[in-house]
Design a protein around this motif. Structure first.
Motif, PDB file in Angstrom:
ATOM      1  N   UNK A  63      -7.639  30.833   2.525  1.00  0.00           N
ATOM      2  CA  UNK A  63      -7.003  29.624   1.997  1.00  0.00           C
ATOM      3  C   UNK A  63      -5.570  29.496   2.515  1.00  0.00           C
ATOM      4  N   UNK A  64      -4.827  30.608   2.496  1.00  0.00           N
ATOM      5  CA  UNK A  64      -3.444  30.587   2.972  1.00  0.00           C
ATOM      6  C   UNK A  64      -3.384  30.213   4.449  1.00  0.00           C
ATOM      7  N   UNK A  65      -4.276  30.793   5.250  1.00  0.00           N
ATOM      8  CA  UNK A  65      -4.274  30.515   6.681  1.00  0.00           C
ATOM      9  C   UNK A  65      -4.661  29.063   6.971  1.00  0.00           C
ATOM     10  N   UNK A  66      -5.646  28.515   6.240  1.00  0.00           N
ATOM     11  CA  UNK A  66      -6.051  27.130   6.465  1.00  0.00           C
ATOM     12  C   UNK A  66      -4.944  26.168   6.052  1.00  0.00           C
ATOM     13  N   UNK A  67      -4.327  26.409   4.893  1.00  0.00           N
ATOM     14  CA  UNK A  67      -3.225  25.543   4.466  1.00  0.00           C
ATOM     15  C   UNK A  67      -2.059  25.628   5.448  1.00  0.00           C
ATOM     16  N   UNK A  68      -1.794  26.835   5.972  1.00  0.00           N
ATOM     17  CA  UNK A  68      -0.738  26.973   6.971  1.00  0.00           C
ATOM     18  C   UNK A  68      -1.076  26.210   8.244  1.00  0.00           C
ATOM     19  N   UNK A  69      -2.350  26.238   8.642  1.00  0.00           N
ATOM     20  CA  UNK A  69      -2.788  25.493   9.826  1.00  0.00           C
ATOM     21  C   UNK A  69      -2.545  23.997   9.625  1.00  0.00           C
ATOM     22  N   UNK A  73       0.097  21.839  11.900  1.00  0.00           N
ATOM     23  CA  UNK A  73      -0.398  20.688  12.653  1.00  0.00           C
ATOM     24  C   UNK A  73       0.282  19.403  12.246  1.00  0.00           C
ATOM     25  N   UNK A  74       0.437  19.212  10.930  1.00  0.00           N
ATOM     26  CA  UNK A  74       1.083  17.995  10.449  1.00  0.00           C
ATOM     27  C   UNK A  74       2.548  17.944  10.865  1.00  0.00           C
ATOM     28  N   UNK A  75       3.252  19.082  10.779  1.00  0.00           N
ATOM     29  CA  UNK A  75       4.676  19.102  11.139  1.00  0.00           C
ATOM     30  C   UNK A  75       4.868  18.763  12.618  1.00  0.00           C
ATOM     31  N   UNK A  76       4.025  19.323  13.497  1.00  0.00           N
ATOM     32  CA  UNK A  76       4.161  19.052  14.927  1.00  0.00           C
ATOM     33  C   UNK A  76       3.912  17.581  15.242  1.00  0.00           C
ATOM     34  N   UNK A  77       2.915  16.997  14.622  1.00  0.00           N
ATOM     35  CA  UNK A  77       2.596  15.603  14.900  1.00  0.00           C
ATOM     36  C   UNK A  77       3.569  14.656  14.229  1.00  0.00           C
ATOM     37  N   UNK A  78       4.092  15.025  13.056  1.00  0.00           N
ATOM     38  CA  UNK A  78       5.079  14.186  12.380  1.00  0.00           C
ATOM     39  C   UNK A  78       6.363  14.094  13.186  1.00  0.00           C
ATOM     40  N   UNK A 139      -6.221  17.107  14.430  1.00  0.00           N
ATOM     41  CA  UNK A 139      -7.099  18.275  14.410  1.00  0.00           C
ATOM     42  C   UNK A 139      -7.109  18.969  13.054  1.00  0.00           C
ATOM     43  N   UNK A 140      -5.991  18.878  12.349  1.00  0.00           N
ATOM     44  CA  UNK A 140      -5.946  19.602  11.070  1.00  0.00           C
ATOM     45  C   UNK A 140      -6.863  18.984  10.024  1.00  0.00           C
ATOM     46  N   UNK A 141      -7.363  17.766  10.280  1.00  0.00           N
ATOM     47  CA  UNK A 141      -8.268  17.151   9.302  1.00  0.00           C
ATOM     48  C   UNK A 141      -9.662  17.763   9.357  1.00  0.00           C
ATOM     49  N   UNK A 142      -9.917  18.641  10.360  1.00  0.00           N
ATOM     50  CA  UNK A 142     -11.187  19.356  10.410  1.00  0.00           C
ATOM     51  C   UNK A 142     -11.202  20.548   9.451  1.00  0.00           C
ATOM     52  N   UNK A 143     -10.068  20.818   8.825  1.00  0.00           N
ATOM     53  CA  UNK A 143      -9.972  21.991   7.949  1.00  0.00           C
ATOM     54  C   UNK A 143     -10.938  21.907   6.778  1.00  0.00           C
ATOM     55  N   UNK A 144     -11.047  20.718   6.176  1.00  0.00           N
ATOM     56  CA  UNK A 144     -11.929  20.584   5.005  1.00  0.00           C
ATOM     57  C   UNK A 144     -13.382  20.848   5.380  1.00  0.00           C
ATOM     58  N   UNK A 145     -13.768  20.431   6.602  1.00  0.00           N
ATOM     59  CA  UNK A 145     -15.142  20.683   7.034  1.00  0.00           C
ATOM     60  C   UNK A 145     -15.399  22.171   7.199  1.00  0.00           C
TER      61      UNK A 145
END
Length: 415
Positions: A63-69, A73-78, A139-145
């Motif tokens: 969970x920690x690793x996925x949330x960090x991912x 990803x969001x920070x880089x794209x933002x 790409x980070x939106x694939x995390x939930x899948x």
């Protein structure tokens, strides 16, 4: 009190004493069993609690690793998107100011009009460069899948394992469990202690004699128990049941509607031990005729380095060390075939071939291809009677059928 009653009293008292002694022994045994069950349950609770804690820690790390991912990803794209937003807002503001300044110039002031018009054109040119690049793939939106896949696999695995636990007392697993009096020390870690002792399997002993009318011409038989692969062909008489392309031989008789156990001693070389359908064509080609390379047979193979099991042309490697004596248990009613390493009267399960409880309903990701093949085709193997079968693959291969006595001692000397 009558004389007859007085004469009977010692007998009654003696019988009472005997019964009390029996009850005392039974009570002591029952108390030991109660203590053993409580001790085993407590030890198992501790082990299970520890494993659940480790599983929870693994999920927490995931969970920690996925949330960090997601955050990375969001920070880089933002950063890129917010920079584009700021530049466009500033350009719009400059155009708005230049247009307003132009509109405020008096019509008679030609010089100021030209200056403001030039400023507006410059501001317009600044905004005519290439626009912001299209949004990158999120790409980070694939995390939930990914998490959903793990969740579904975990739920399916939990359901499957719970069903197996609840089914441990069913008839189909009765062969693989001991009586309560045979419970071992719960802290024991010796894998040989995980199965009933050899004497238990001997209750299902089946005497296998090799059928000389099925032996390939490159197999030399030693009576009805031993067989060795040789270089020079043997002039066997013609037989419609004789293998012609594979160095194989069958046991006499056919098996069905029961539980059968026999042992094989691997003396030398590459050897496969298993069963084959009674109606299998012995003239089948080498590619399709070998044990386990078709849907009509399965086997345990020793290739000189490791064990593996074969069925329908698929191989499943095993990690257990070599054991000269291999036990084979055919549970026809349960549609199962198990292979054991036999040492010092103890049994160690190598692999039990059987359709899984889910019967192929579990997600494909949870099934290896070999078990998936068993789930789809293994039951078909039991639609006819089966025969013990042996394949001697290397030129020096040599085996014998075990005597099924208290100790497995070879009649043939090892080289």
């Amino acid at each position: 009190m009558s004389p007859s009653s007085q004469a009977e009293q010692p007998k009654v008292l003696s019988a009472v004493e005997d019964r009390m002694d029996e009850l005392g022994a039974g009570i002591a045994q029952a108390r030991r069993m109660v203590t053993l069950i409580k001790s085993a349950a407590e030890a198992e609770r501790e082990r299970v609690s520890l494993l659940f804690a480790e599983a929870a820690a693994t999920l927490q790390r995931f969970q920690t690793e996925v949330l960090g991912f997601i955050e990375e990803g969001a920070a880089a794209m933002l950063g890129s998107s917010q920079g584009d937003l700021q530049r466009q807002e500033e350009q719009r503001s400059r155009l708005s100011r230049a247009r307003h300044s132009l509109s405020q110039v008096p019509e008679a002031d030609a010089v100021s009009f030209l200056q403001e018009l030039l400023a507006l054109k410059l501001a317009l040119e600044e905004g005519c460069g290439p626009g912001p690049s299209p949004p990158q793939e999120l790409t980070f939106t694939q995390s939930s899948q990914a998490v959903q896949t793990v969740r579904d696999a975990l739920a399916a695995a939990c359901t499957s394992q719970l069903e197996q636990l609840r089914g441990l007392g069913s008839d189909e697993d009765r062969l693989r469990k001991t009586d309560m009096k045979e419970l071992q020390d719960p802290d024991s870690t010796d894998p040989l202690e995980s199965e009933p002792p050899r004497d238990y399997f001997l209750k299902f002993a089946y005497i296998v004699d090799l059928d000389s009318d099925t032996a390939d011409k490159f197999l030399q038989l030693y009576g009805a128990k031993g067989v060795k692969r040789v270089l020079c062909p043997i002039n066997y008489p013609e037989s419609p049941t004789r293998f012609t392309h594979c160095e194989q031989v069958l046991g006499e008789g056919a098996l069905d509607r029961g539980t059968y156990y026999w042992e094989v001693e691997i003396i030398e070389g590459w050897v496969s031990v298993g069963v084959v359908a009674e109606d299998f064509n012995p003239q089948e080609s080498y590619t399709r005729g070998r044990l386990g390379r078709n849907a009509h047979s399965c086997c345990l193979q020793w290739n000189g380095r490791s064990y593996s099991v074969w069925f329908h042309g698929l191989e499943a490697p095993l990690s257990q060390p070599f054991s000269p004596t291999v036990g084979v248990c055919l549970e026809y009613a349960d549609r199962a075939l198990a292979f054991y390493a036999v040492r010092d009267g103890k049994m160690s399960l190598l692999r039990r071939l059987k359709v899984s409880r889910g019967g192929g309903s579990a997600p494909a990701a949870l099934l290896d291809s070999f078990q998936n093949c068993l789930d789809n085709y293994f039951v078909g193997l039991f639609r006819t009677r089966l025969k013990p079968a042996f394949f001697l693959e290397s030129v020096d291969a040599h085996l014998q059928i075990g005597p099924l006595k208290k100790s497995c001692i070879s009649v043939l000397k090892r080289r």
